[in-house]
Scaffold this active site. Structure first.
Site, PDB file in Angstrom:
ATOM      1  N   SER A  68     -78.338  55.229   7.827  1.00 30.64           N
ATOM      2  CA  SER A  68     -79.146  55.852   6.956  1.00 30.64           C
ATOM      3  C   SER A  68     -78.318  56.014   5.464  1.00 30.64           C
ATOM      4  O   SER A  68     -78.328  57.003   4.756  1.00 30.64           O
ATOM      5  CB  SER A  68     -79.589  57.181   7.203  1.00 30.64           C
ATOM      6  OG  SER A  68     -80.496  57.045   8.552  1.00 30.64           O
ATOM      7  N   ASN A 117     -77.867  44.555   7.075  1.00 29.81           N
ATOM      8  CA  ASN A 117     -78.302  44.005   8.400  1.00 29.81           C
ATOM      9  C   ASN A 117     -80.001  44.183   8.218  1.00 29.81           C
ATOM     10  O   ASN A 117     -80.581  45.083   8.383  1.00 29.81           O
ATOM     11  CB  ASN A 117     -77.894  44.860   9.474  1.00 29.81           C
ATOM     12  CG  ASN A 117     -78.654  44.693  10.847  1.00 29.81           C
ATOM     13  OD1 ASN A 117     -78.895  43.637  11.093  1.00 29.81           O
ATOM     14  ND2 ASN A 117     -78.310  45.557  11.755  1.00 29.81           N
ATOM     15  N   GLY A 142     -81.451  54.482  11.028  1.00 30.42           N
ATOM     16  CA  GLY A 142     -82.663  54.640  11.315  1.00 30.42           C
ATOM     17  C   GLY A 142     -83.475  55.928  11.342  1.00 30.42           C
ATOM     18  O   GLY A 142     -84.748  55.878  11.434  1.00 30.42           O
ATOM     19  N   GLY A 170     -82.108  49.641   6.823  1.00 29.64           N
ATOM     20  CA  GLY A 170     -83.419  49.852   6.005  1.00 29.64           C
ATOM     21  C   GLY A 170     -83.359  49.749   4.856  1.00 29.64           C
ATOM     22  O   GLY A 170     -84.215  49.102   4.184  1.00 29.64           O
TER      23      GLY A 170
HETATM   24  C1  PEP Z   1     -77.771  49.686  11.010  1.00 28.85           C
HETATM   25  O1  PEP Z   1     -78.844  49.488  11.826  1.00 28.85           O
HETATM   26  O2  PEP Z   1     -76.734  49.122  10.986  1.00 28.85           O
HETATM   27  C2  PEP Z   1     -78.160  50.493  10.087  1.00 28.85           C
HETATM   28  C3  PEP Z   1     -77.209  51.070   9.511  1.00 28.85           C
HETATM   29  O3  PEP Z   1     -79.382  51.036   9.800  1.00 28.85           O
HETATM   30  P1  PEP Z   1     -79.941  52.259   8.766  1.00 28.85           P
HETATM   31  O4  PEP Z   1     -79.122  51.870   7.639  1.00 28.85           O
HETATM   32  O5  PEP Z   1     -81.433  51.943   8.837  1.00 28.85           O
HETATM   33  O6  PEP Z   1     -79.640  53.609   9.296  1.00 28.85           O
END
Ligand code: PEP
Length: 253
Positions: free
Chosen positions: A216, A9, A176, A238
């Site tokens: 994350s 994403n 995030g 991320g």
């Molecule tokens: C997301 O927003 O779908 C997500 C999993 O973000 P991150 O991996 O940055 O936590």
């Protein structure tokens, strides 16, 4: 055997040139690795880059998804993108009910349900997000929250429709933040979600639904998360913005 899926994403990141470079890097690296044919790699870039990204799609293990869709069919909805528009560009997946849409755009479970309906009508597979915020986890309400989101967002579907859906469990406190759910916490909720599906649609259907973990997830923790029996892959934020990291996660099964 249900699919292993790693979906990136991109959120609201990258200029056109940067997007082109990232997709090219991902494609180059994908060619170098030996992926098992049961693994599906999906990237979900911002709307303006979907056409460019879909030119790389090979209709087999690399596919393109959108990050959102309108709950409406067509008409006077300035700024909205319909499922029919996405289908006309050969977009195969679409994220729905991401916690950022729920928090910043007040998206409700009822809207999630309508978006899912629009997507299925246009033969696009929804990736439906669910997950609790920190206060809900601290109050032990994670199961109630996820049950409500799954019930109100998805359980109006018949079994054949539900089989087109991918579910992403994303604890909001892990998105995030660098804070990841432990493999045990992820497995516990994934098994719970599969149990809800089994109760309503039967074991056979429940076993066919891919349930992804998001929050994350990175190269350093993907292997232990994906090793759980009910974790069928990840929705990656991320870490999908760097080709090496995204590919390392794709190879973590
Ligand atoms: C997301 O927003 O779908 C997500 C999993 O973000 P991150 O991996 O940055 O936590």
């Amino acid at each position: 055997m249900r699919k292993h899926i790693v979906a990136g994403n991109w959120k609201m990141n990258k200029t056109f040139e940067e997007a082109d470079e990232l997709i090219s890097n991902i494609m180059d690296k994908l060619e170098e690795v030996e992926l098992d044919r049961n693994t599906q790699v999906i990237i979900c870039p911002p709307f303006p880059y979907l056409e460019m990204a879909s030119d790389f799609s090979d209709d087999s293990y690399f596919m393109v998804g959108a990050q959102d869709v309108s709950e409406h069919e067509s008409g006077a909805y300035t700024g909205e993108i319909s499922a029919a528009m996405l289908a006309s560009m050969n977009i195969e997946y679409c994220i729905v009910g991401h916690s950022e849409r729920r928090a910043y755009h007040h998206e409700t479970d009822e809207q999630v349900a309508r978006k899912v309906d629009q997507l299925l009508k246009n033969e696009i597979r929804p990736i439906v997000c669910c997950g609790e915020v920190l206060e809900e986890r601290e109050a032990g309400k994670q199961f109630d929250v996820v049950r409500r989101q799954i019930n109100d967002g998805l359980f109006h579907l018949d079994a054949e429709q539900l089989k087109q859906v991918v579910i992403a469990y994303e604890p909001v406190w892990a998105i995030g933040t660098g804070k990841t759910a432990t493999p045990e916490q992820a497995q516990e909720i994934h098994a719970f979600i599969r149990g809800l599906i089994a109760e309503k649609y039967g074991d056979k259907v429940a076993k066919e639904i891919s349930i992804l973990y998001g929050g994350s997830c990175k190269p350093g923790n993907a292997k232990e998360l994906f090793a759980n029996p009910d974790v069928d892959g990840g929705l990656i934020g991320g870490a999908c913005l760097k080709a090496e990291d995204f590919l390392a996660i794709v190879q973590a099964f």
